[in-house]
Design a protein around this motif. Structure first.
Motif, short mmCIF file in Angstrom:
data_model
loop_
_atom_site.label_atom_id
_atom_site.label_comp_id
_atom_site.label_asym_id
_atom_site.label_seq_id
_atom_site.Cartn_x
_atom_site.Cartn_y
_atom_site.Cartn_z
N ALA A 129 0.82 -1.22 0.00
CA ALA A 129 0.00 0.00 0.00
C ALA A 129 0.85 1.27 0.00
O ALA A 129 0.30 2.37 0.07
CB ALA A 129 -0.93 0.00 1.22
N GLU A 130 2.18 1.09 -0.08
CA GLU A 130 3.11 2.22 -0.12
C GLU A 130 2.95 3.11 1.11
O GLU A 130 2.85 4.33 1.02
CB GLU A 130 2.93 3.03 -1.40
N ILE A 131 2.92 2.45 2.27
CA ILE A 131 2.84 3.16 3.56
C ILE A 131 4.23 3.14 4.18
O ILE A 131 4.80 2.07 4.42
CB ILE A 131 1.82 2.47 4.50
N ALA A 132 4.78 4.32 4.44
CA ALA A 132 6.17 4.41 4.89
C ALA A 132 6.39 3.76 6.24
O ALA A 132 7.42 3.13 6.48
CB ALA A 132 6.61 5.87 4.92
N ASN A 133 5.44 3.93 7.15
CA ASN A 133 5.60 3.43 8.52
C ASN A 133 4.65 2.26 8.76
O ASN A 133 3.45 2.45 8.88
CB ASN A 133 5.31 4.56 9.52
N PRO A 134 5.17 1.02 8.86
CA PRO A 134 4.29 -0.15 9.07
C PRO A 134 3.44 -0.06 10.34
O PRO A 134 2.36 -0.65 10.39
CB PRO A 134 5.29 -1.32 9.16
N SER A 135 3.92 0.68 11.34
CA SER A 135 3.14 0.79 12.58
C SER A 135 1.82 1.53 12.36
O SER A 135 0.88 1.41 13.15
CB SER A 135 3.96 1.51 13.66
N ARG A 136 1.73 2.27 11.26
CA ARG A 136 0.50 2.99 10.95
C ARG A 136 -0.59 2.06 10.45
O ARG A 136 -1.78 2.40 10.49
CB ARG A 136 0.81 4.06 9.89
N VAL A 137 -0.19 0.86 10.01
CA VAL A 137 -1.15 -0.09 9.45
C VAL A 137 -2.21 -0.47 10.48
O VAL A 137 -3.40 -0.64 10.14
CB VAL A 137 -0.42 -1.35 8.93
N TYR A 138 -1.82 -0.60 11.73
CA TYR A 138 -2.77 -0.96 12.79
C TYR A 138 -3.94 0.03 12.84
O TYR A 138 -5.10 -0.38 12.93
CB TYR A 138 -2.04 -1.00 14.14
N PHE A 139 -3.62 1.31 12.77
CA PHE A 139 -4.66 2.33 12.83
C PHE A 139 -5.51 2.34 11.56
O PHE A 139 -6.72 2.55 11.60
CB PHE A 139 -4.04 3.71 13.07
N LEU A 140 -4.86 2.10 10.41
CA LEU A 140 -5.59 2.06 9.15
C LEU A 140 -6.56 0.89 9.13
O LEU A 140 -7.67 1.00 8.59
CB LEU A 140 -4.61 1.97 7.98
N GLN A 141 -6.15 -0.23 9.71
CA GLN A 141 -7.05 -1.39 9.76
C GLN A 141 -8.31 -1.06 10.55
O GLN A 141 -9.41 -1.48 10.18
CB GLN A 141 -6.32 -2.58 10.39
N LYS A 142 -8.16 -0.33 11.63
CA LYS A 142 -9.31 0.07 12.42
C LYS A 142 -10.20 1.05 11.65
O LYS A 142 -11.43 1.00 11.72
CB LYS A 142 -8.85 0.70 13.73
N GLU A 143 -9.55 1.95 10.88
CA GLU A 143 -10.31 2.97 10.14
C GLU A 143 -11.18 2.35 9.05
O GLU A 143 -12.26 2.86 8.75
CB GLU A 143 -9.34 4.00 9.55
N VAL A 144 -10.70 1.28 8.42
CA VAL A 144 -11.46 0.68 7.32
C VAL A 144 -12.27 -0.53 7.76
O VAL A 144 -12.87 -1.23 6.94
CB VAL A 144 -10.52 0.27 6.16
N GLY A 145 -12.31 -0.76 9.07
CA GLY A 145 -12.96 -1.96 9.59
C GLY A 145 -14.40 -2.13 9.15
O GLY A 145 -14.84 -3.25 8.87
N SER A 146 -15.15 -1.04 9.07
CA SER A 146 -16.58 -1.13 8.73
C SER A 146 -16.86 -0.83 7.26
O SER A 146 -18.03 -0.76 6.85
CB SER A 146 -17.38 -0.16 9.60
N LEU A 147 -15.82 -0.64 6.48
CA LEU A 147 -16.00 -0.28 5.07
C LEU A 147 -15.77 -1.49 4.17
O LEU A 147 -15.06 -2.42 4.52
CB LEU A 147 -15.03 0.84 4.68
#
Length: 325
Positions: A264-282
């Motif tokens: 996904a071209e995300i520089a910081n892998p630690s940000r993935v955790y928050f992104l997973q929560k953000e798209v959880g209901s989508l």
């Protein structure tokens, strides 16, 4: 033979570097005689001036501003540049600046890259959250300002990729927190940095959450503040593209943050955790629909349609798409 090539569209940072160079190499008592700032049409005169010894001091600075030597350079001018670089006195500092990326195919660009100190000052993309956050930390560190992680994030959201505003806000924070031992808090950022709640990233978050009223409020504020509509759109595209990639990978069963970050071209892998929560209901189908709507909005804006009306209609459609998912 000090030669410098500064390029990039971040005019504020570039001009700051030029001023630093000027302060570094020029004697203030003789700067009026040994400093030449020349426009593109005076390139030949500037190269000739660079061969002139300084007056009353040991250094001269010749600045060829917005030079065309690295974009299109006639053969005759290229030869003159080559002669100048070969015999440039050690007392002359020759500075070339341009907002455009140098064309590496040109002989003049190749000549400069062999001898010049090359620095890039390209403006960060408005959706480059990681890059903007790094810039906030870097600029704060240069001013000996300590920011809590939450404060740095809020400041990054407030200023975006505007390096000039970042510098101004940090100077203000330094003034109001002088003598403070604890890191600057997010509450201080909210109190001192205006409109921290109104930016394109917050607009994207409001749309994702289905909060149409807040999204329209933020859009109105941004447009009333003369924020370019295409710049706002670029942030939305970047945010929804990232959410779409994360959602698609999750639906494929991928759970490794490093793999998701890479794809996904995300520089910081630690940000993935928050992104997973953000798209959880989508759903990915809804996010694809949003991307189609944003593409249509881009077409309408570039066709010259009334930006406020078409943008508002697009936001209404986006929220409707997401609420159906």
């Amino acid at each position: 033979m000090p030669v410098y090539l500064y390029w990039g569209d971040d005019s504020y940072r570039l001009m700051q570097a030029v001023q630093e160079l000027r302060d570094q190499v020029l004697d203030p008592n003789w700067s009026a005689f040994n400093y030449d700032r020349l426009p593109p049409e005076a390139t030949l005169a500037g190269l000739n001036q660079a061969m002139t010894p300084p007056l009353g001091s040991n250094a001269r600075l010749v600045w060829l501003e917005e030079t065309t030597l690295t974009q299109h350079c006639p053969e005759e001018l290229s030869k003159e540049l080559e002669r100048t670089l070969a015999y440039l006195p050690p007392t002359t500092h020759l500075l070339l600046t341009t907002s455009s990326k140098p064309d590496g195919r040109l002989k003049s660009t190749q000549l400069l890259k062999k001898v010049a100190i090359v620095r890039e000052f390209s403006q960060l993309a408005p959706w480059d959250e990681e890059g903007i956050l790094k810039q906030v930390h870097s600029e704060a560190q240069q001013r000996d300002l300590k920011l809590s992680p939450e404060a740095a994030q809020k400041l990054a959201e407030a200023v975006g990729n505007d390096s000039r505003r970042l510098a101004m806000e940090l100077e203000k924070l330094a003034l109001f927190t002088a003598g403070q031992r604890d890191p600057i808090s997010p509450e201080q950022i909210e109190a001192l940095v205006p409109a921290s709640a109104y930016n394109s990233f917050q607009l994207a978050a409001s749309l994702r959450q289905g909060n149409l009223d807040r999204a329209l409020q933020i859009l109105t504020h941004l447009l009333d503040s003369n924020e370019p509509a295409l710049k706002i759109l670029a942030v939305l595209v970047g945010q929804f593209r990232t959410w779409l990639w994360v959602r698609l990978l999750l639906e494929e069963g991928e759970r490794d943050p490093k793999v998701i970050a890479q794809k996904a071209e995300i520089a910081n892998p630690s940000r993935v955790y928050f992104l997973q929560k953000e798209v959880g209901s989508l759903k990915s189908s809804a996010l694809l629909g949003v991307m189609e709507q944003l593409l249509q909005l881009e077409y309408q804006l570039k066709q010259g349609q009334p930006e406020r009306e078409v943008f508002q209609e697009a936001l209404i459609q986006i929220v409707a798409i997401l609420q159906k998912s």
